[in-house]
Design a protein around this motif. Structure first.
Motif, PDB file in Angstrom:
ATOM      1  N   ASN A 219       0.824  -1.208   0.000  1.00  0.00           N
ATOM      2  CA  ASN A 219       0.000   0.000   0.000  1.00  0.00           C
ATOM      3  C   ASN A 219       0.858   1.258   0.000  1.00  0.00           C
ATOM      4  N   THR A 220       0.429   2.244  -0.743  1.00  0.00           N
ATOM      5  CA  THR A 220       1.086   3.540  -0.780  1.00  0.00           C
ATOM      6  C   THR A 220       0.127   4.586  -0.242  1.00  0.00           C
ATOM      7  N   THR A 221       0.600   5.438   0.648  1.00  0.00           N
ATOM      8  CA  THR A 221      -0.232   6.465   1.253  1.00  0.00           C
ATOM      9  C   THR A 221       0.047   7.809   0.598  1.00  0.00           C
ATOM     10  N   LEU A 222      -1.024   8.476   0.154  1.00  0.00           N
ATOM     11  CA  LEU A 222      -0.861   9.746  -0.540  1.00  0.00           C
ATOM     12  C   LEU A 222      -0.195  10.782   0.344  1.00  0.00           C
ATOM     13  N   SER A 223      -0.495  10.778   1.638  1.00  0.00           N
ATOM     14  CA  SER A 223       0.063  11.787   2.531  1.00  0.00           C
ATOM     15  C   SER A 223       1.559  11.628   2.726  1.00  0.00           C
TER      16      SER A 223
ATOM     17  N   THR B  63     -10.069  17.000 -14.448  1.00  0.00           N
ATOM     18  CA  THR B  63      -8.825  17.764 -14.466  1.00  0.00           C
ATOM     19  C   THR B  63      -8.889  18.926 -13.472  1.00  0.00           C
ATOM     20  N   ASN B  64      -7.706  19.518 -13.237  1.00  0.00           N
ATOM     21  CA  ASN B  64      -7.565  20.638 -12.301  1.00  0.00           C
ATOM     22  C   ASN B  64      -8.118  20.304 -10.918  1.00  0.00           C
ATOM     23  N   GLU B  65      -7.923  19.063 -10.510  1.00  0.00           N
ATOM     24  CA  GLU B  65      -8.385  18.631  -9.192  1.00  0.00           C
ATOM     25  C   GLU B  65      -7.307  17.772  -8.525  1.00  0.00           C
ATOM     26  N   ARG B  66      -7.396  17.703  -7.229  1.00  0.00           N
ATOM     27  CA  ARG B  66      -6.473  16.873  -6.451  1.00  0.00           C
ATOM     28  C   ARG B  66      -7.267  16.132  -5.382  1.00  0.00           C
ATOM     29  N   ALA B  67      -6.986  14.832  -5.247  1.00  0.00           N
ATOM     30  CA  ALA B  67      -7.662  14.034  -4.222  1.00  0.00           C
ATOM     31  C   ALA B  67      -7.073  14.323  -2.851  1.00  0.00           C
ATOM     32  N   VAL B  68      -7.938  14.382  -1.847  1.00  0.00           N
ATOM     33  CA  VAL B  68      -7.517  14.709  -0.486  1.00  0.00           C
ATOM     34  C   VAL B  68      -8.038  13.625   0.455  1.00  0.00           C
ATOM     35  N   PRO B  69      -7.199  13.097   1.348  1.00  0.00           N
ATOM     36  CA  PRO B  69      -7.721  12.151   2.347  1.00  0.00           C
ATOM     37  C   PRO B  69      -8.916  12.753   3.073  1.00  0.00           C
ATOM     38  N   SER B  70      -9.952  11.954   3.271  1.00  0.00           N
ATOM     39  CA  SER B  70     -11.241  12.494   3.698  1.00  0.00           C
ATOM     40  C   SER B  70     -11.829  11.700   4.856  1.00  0.00           C
ATOM     41  N   THR B  71     -11.077  11.497   5.896  1.00  0.00           N
ATOM     42  CA  THR B  71     -11.544  10.669   7.013  1.00  0.00           C
ATOM     43  C   THR B  71     -12.665  11.333   7.804  1.00  0.00           C
ATOM     44  N   ASP B  72     -12.864  12.654   7.605  1.00  0.00           N
ATOM     45  CA  ASP B  72     -13.955  13.324   8.310  1.00  0.00           C
ATOM     46  C   ASP B  72     -15.303  13.047   7.651  1.00  0.00           C
TER      47      ASP B  72
ATOM     48  N   ASN C 112     -17.608   7.195   5.725  1.00  0.00           N
ATOM     49  CA  ASN C 112     -16.920   6.282   4.800  1.00  0.00           C
ATOM     50  C   ASN C 112     -15.893   7.024   3.951  1.00  0.00           C
ATOM     51  N   GLY C 113     -15.197   7.970   4.583  1.00  0.00           N
ATOM     52  CA  GLY C 113     -14.208   8.769   3.870  1.00  0.00           C
ATOM     53  C   GLY C 113     -12.920   7.988   3.613  1.00  0.00           C
ATOM     54  N   TRP C 114     -12.260   8.354   2.524  1.00  0.00           N
ATOM     55  CA  TRP C 114     -11.008   7.707   2.115  1.00  0.00           C
ATOM     56  C   TRP C 114      -9.874   8.159   3.021  1.00  0.00           C
ATOM     57  N   ASP C 115      -9.026   7.204   3.453  1.00  0.00           N
ATOM     58  CA  ASP C 115      -7.934   7.531   4.377  1.00  0.00           C
ATOM     59  C   ASP C 115      -6.603   7.819   3.685  1.00  0.00           C
ATOM     60  N   GLY C 116      -6.586   7.877   2.357  1.00  0.00           N
ATOM     61  CA  GLY C 116      -5.363   8.199   1.630  1.00  0.00           C
ATOM     62  C   GLY C 116      -4.528   7.003   1.231  1.00  0.00           C
TER      63      GLY C 116
ATOM     64  N   ILE D 163     -14.144  10.101  -1.698  1.00  0.00           N
ATOM     65  CA  ILE D 163     -12.874  10.812  -1.857  1.00  0.00           C
ATOM     66  C   ILE D 163     -13.180  12.271  -2.145  1.00  0.00           C
ATOM     67  N   ARG D 164     -12.735  13.142  -1.254  1.00  0.00           N
ATOM     68  CA  ARG D 164     -12.964  14.580  -1.454  1.00  0.00           C
ATOM     69  C   ARG D 164     -11.888  15.142  -2.380  1.00  0.00           C
ATOM     70  N   LEU D 165     -12.327  15.983  -3.304  1.00  0.00           N
ATOM     71  CA  LEU D 165     -11.406  16.676  -4.184  1.00  0.00           C
ATOM     72  C   LEU D 165     -11.157  18.080  -3.657  1.00  0.00           C
ATOM     73  N   ARG D 166     -10.155  18.725  -4.189  1.00  0.00           N
ATOM     74  CA  ARG D 166      -9.765  20.048  -3.710  1.00  0.00           C
ATOM     75  C   ARG D 166     -10.915  21.053  -3.780  1.00  0.00           C
ATOM     76  N   SER D 167     -11.775  20.916  -4.795  1.00  0.00           N
ATOM     77  CA  SER D 167     -12.879  21.851  -4.970  1.00  0.00           C
ATOM     78  C   SER D 167     -14.017  21.594  -3.991  1.00  0.00           C
ATOM     79  N   GLY D 168     -13.979  20.469  -3.273  1.00  0.00           N
ATOM     80  CA  GLY D 168     -15.073  20.086  -2.392  1.00  0.00           C
ATOM     81  C   GLY D 168     -15.952  19.003  -2.967  1.00  0.00           C
ATOM     82  N   ARG D 169     -15.829  18.781  -4.257  1.00  0.00           N
ATOM     83  CA  ARG D 169     -16.572  17.703  -4.909  1.00  0.00           C
ATOM     84  C   ARG D 169     -16.097  16.354  -4.366  1.00  0.00           C
ATOM     85  N   THR D 170     -16.938  15.342  -4.403  1.00  0.00           N
ATOM     86  CA  THR D 170     -16.539  14.006  -3.970  1.00  0.00           C
ATOM     87  C   THR D 170     -16.777  12.986  -5.080  1.00  0.00           C
ATOM     88  N   VAL D 171     -15.932  11.985  -5.104  1.00  0.00           N
ATOM     89  CA  VAL D 171     -16.113  10.830  -5.981  1.00  0.00           C
ATOM     90  C   VAL D 171     -16.022   9.588  -5.098  1.00  0.00           C
TER      91      VAL D 171
END
Length: 516
Positions: free
Chosen positions: A223-227, A260-269, A272-276, A287-295
């Motif tokens: 496993n690789t952690t984004l943080s 595009t023009n987005e970045r995924a951010v760990p979203s444990t808050d 079922n948020g992604w932990d990175g 998965i929260r994106l930088r803009s606040g959108r989620t996928v």
């Protein structure tokens, strides 16, 4: 291979700190790293060095691995067998060769005129050299690279596990729209037509230049952690915008979502948020994106993170690093901002780990290996070295599984020539250069045959009197690599039957050229 008395590992501390002694009458050309750059240099030198010199090819792995096939091997069952080959004295060098392969061995320290190994070679951990070449490449998470300490069985097991995990995924998110991320999306779509795939890219369009980030791969096995990503300051060259547009259309046509023009951010808050963490998720994660959108995803693949293997240099002279890479001059010699550096004079660097401009690709590594060989030979014969510049002609071919792909070639006089899909498929998509560039590296007594089944790859014994002809080898290399260029010559009517070199027609065969 070994000469002198046997030495136990417990005795090694005295060897590494003792005087450097020449225990062999030959002068060594030490090559650290046996992937594309290092192995290419080996093939260039082995039949050209005088009898007074020999190659010592050292690699931490005791097998060869083909990164260009790694993404397909992580998705398509059976391919995990195709990207490994035996790395032995017999597969690399002819019978009774004075040159030596040192597999499964790490260089732990650089000295001014020697390298120190983690285990003895020919009775000592200290290997003196005439010249040393750093071809240590770069590190990435699985499957792009084999992780520290992994055996071939370990690496195959990881690939098979990834195949199983991706096969049951329903929503895959790929973070990073560079070449690795785009190719991975294509491989998954080709094998799993009903899986949802989303590519998230921090740039205005896929393949747009970006600053790479590299996870800490120490002791990291799966496993690789984004943080954990750390800025490497390497900026990839800009890809041709038409290639980005063509790939975007191809992916959209195959129902791959591109953000595009987005970045995924760990979203444990989030619920079922992604932990990175990359890999299979425990259910569907948000998965929260930088803009606040989620996928959402139940499998995450992180394609960013290419860290250059420069720790050996960093340990002895940080002044020999620039932008996270080994600083080299126009001759590919290591240079430092520190006066009296032990690395100046004896060391060269090639491939991903060095500061040669351009894409960190197989083409670049191969060109560096071919380009530094004339300078090594010049130093052996006490002649002036020559400036090196990567060839004008290069290309980017991105397969979308075995059946599709897009690409272009940058050619002298013409510039960027976009390639029809059938050509990308014929040249790369089907085989991923395995037989043409991976197998072609092995010119030893035991020939490594193309893979033609799902069993293990076994060396085939060549005739005992087999002696490679270096001129014929170089001619074959020229013929193999010029097929695409000749096809383009016919299409665009340039160069006729003459070779085009730096914008000029020249009837001299390419294989007689060295670095200009």
């Amino acid at each position: 291979m070994s000469s002198g008395k046997s030495i136990s590992f417990s005795d090694q501390s005295t060897l590494s700190s003792g005087p450097v002694e020449h225990i062999h009458h030959l002068q060594n050309i030490v090559i650290i790293g046996a992937s594309v750059a290092g192995h290419t240099l080996t093939d260039e030198l082995m039949h050209k060095l005088p009898e007074t010199h020999r190659i010592i090819l050292i690699d931490a792995l005791d097998f060869s691995y083909w990164p260009l096939g790694s993404l397909r091997a992580s998705v398509r069952p059976g391919w995990e067998k195709k990207i490994f080959r035996p790395f032995t004295q017999e597969t690399v060098f002819p019978k009774d060769s004075r040159h030596r392969v040192v597999p499964g061995t790490r260089v732990v320290k650089l000295r001014k005129d020697a390298v120190v190994l983690d285990k003895p070679f020919e009775g000592s951990r200290v290997v003196p050299f005439f010249k040393a070449v750093l071809a240590t490449g770069s590190s990435q998470a699985s499957p792009m690279r084999v992780q520290n300490g992994a055996s071939q069985a370990d690496a195959e097991s990881i690939l098979i596990q990834m195949q199983s995990e991706i096969a049951v995924a329903t929503r895959v998110v790929i973070i990073g729209g560079g070449p690795v991320g785009i190719e991975m999306a294509g491989e998954i779509r080709s094998q799993h037509p009903n899986t949802g795939i989303t590519v998230i890219h921090d740039g205005p369009r896929i393949l747009e230049r970006f600053v790479s980030s590299a996870p800490d791969l120490n002791n990291m096995f799966d496993n690789t952690t984004l943080s954990q990503a750390a800025d490497q300051h390497y900026v990839a060259p800009a890809a041709n915008p038409k290639l980005s547009a063509a790939l975007t259309k191809l992916l959209n046509d195959h129902h791959v979502e591109i953000i595009t023009n987005e970045r995924a951010v760990p979203s444990t808050d989030l619920p079922n948020g992604w932990d990175g963490v990359a890999g299979p998720q425990d259910g569907i994660k948000s998965i929260r994106l930088r803009s606040g959108r989620t996928v959402v995803a139940d499998y995450v693949f992180i394609s960013v993170g290419n860290r250059f293997n420069v720790r050996l240099v960093e340990a002895v002279d940080k002044g020999a690093l620039i932008s996270g890479m080994i600083r080299v001059d126009e001759f590919l010699r290591v240079r430092s901002t520190n006066i009296g550096s032990i690395l100046e004079g004896g060391y060269y660097a090639i491939g991903d780990c060095c500061s040669t401009p351009g894409w960190k690709t197989m083409q670049g590594a191969k060109a560096d290996g071919e380009g530094v060989a004339p300078n090594i030979l010049a130093e052996v014969h006490n002649l002036p070295v020559r400036k090196y510049k990567r060839p004008v002609m290069h290309g980017m071919l991105l397969p979308m599984g075995p059946e599709y792909g897009r690409g272009y070639m940058t050619l002298p006089l013409i510039g960027d020539a976009h390639l029809p899909e059938f050509m990308v498929k014929k040249v790369k998509s089907g085989t991923l250069f395995d037989p043409d560039y991976f197998l072609a590296r092995f010119n030893g007594e035991d020939k490594v045959e193309p893979f033609d089944g799902w069993g293990s790859v076994k060396p085939k014994q060549r005739p005992k009197d087999y002696v490679p002809d270096p001129v014929e080898m170089e001619k074959k290399r020229y013929i193999d690599t010029s097929l695409l260029v000749r096809a383009l010559q016919r299409k665009y009517s340039f160069g006729d039957k003459d070779h085009v070199w730096n914008g000029k027609k020249d009837k001299t065969p390419y294989y007689q050229y060295h670095a200009a």
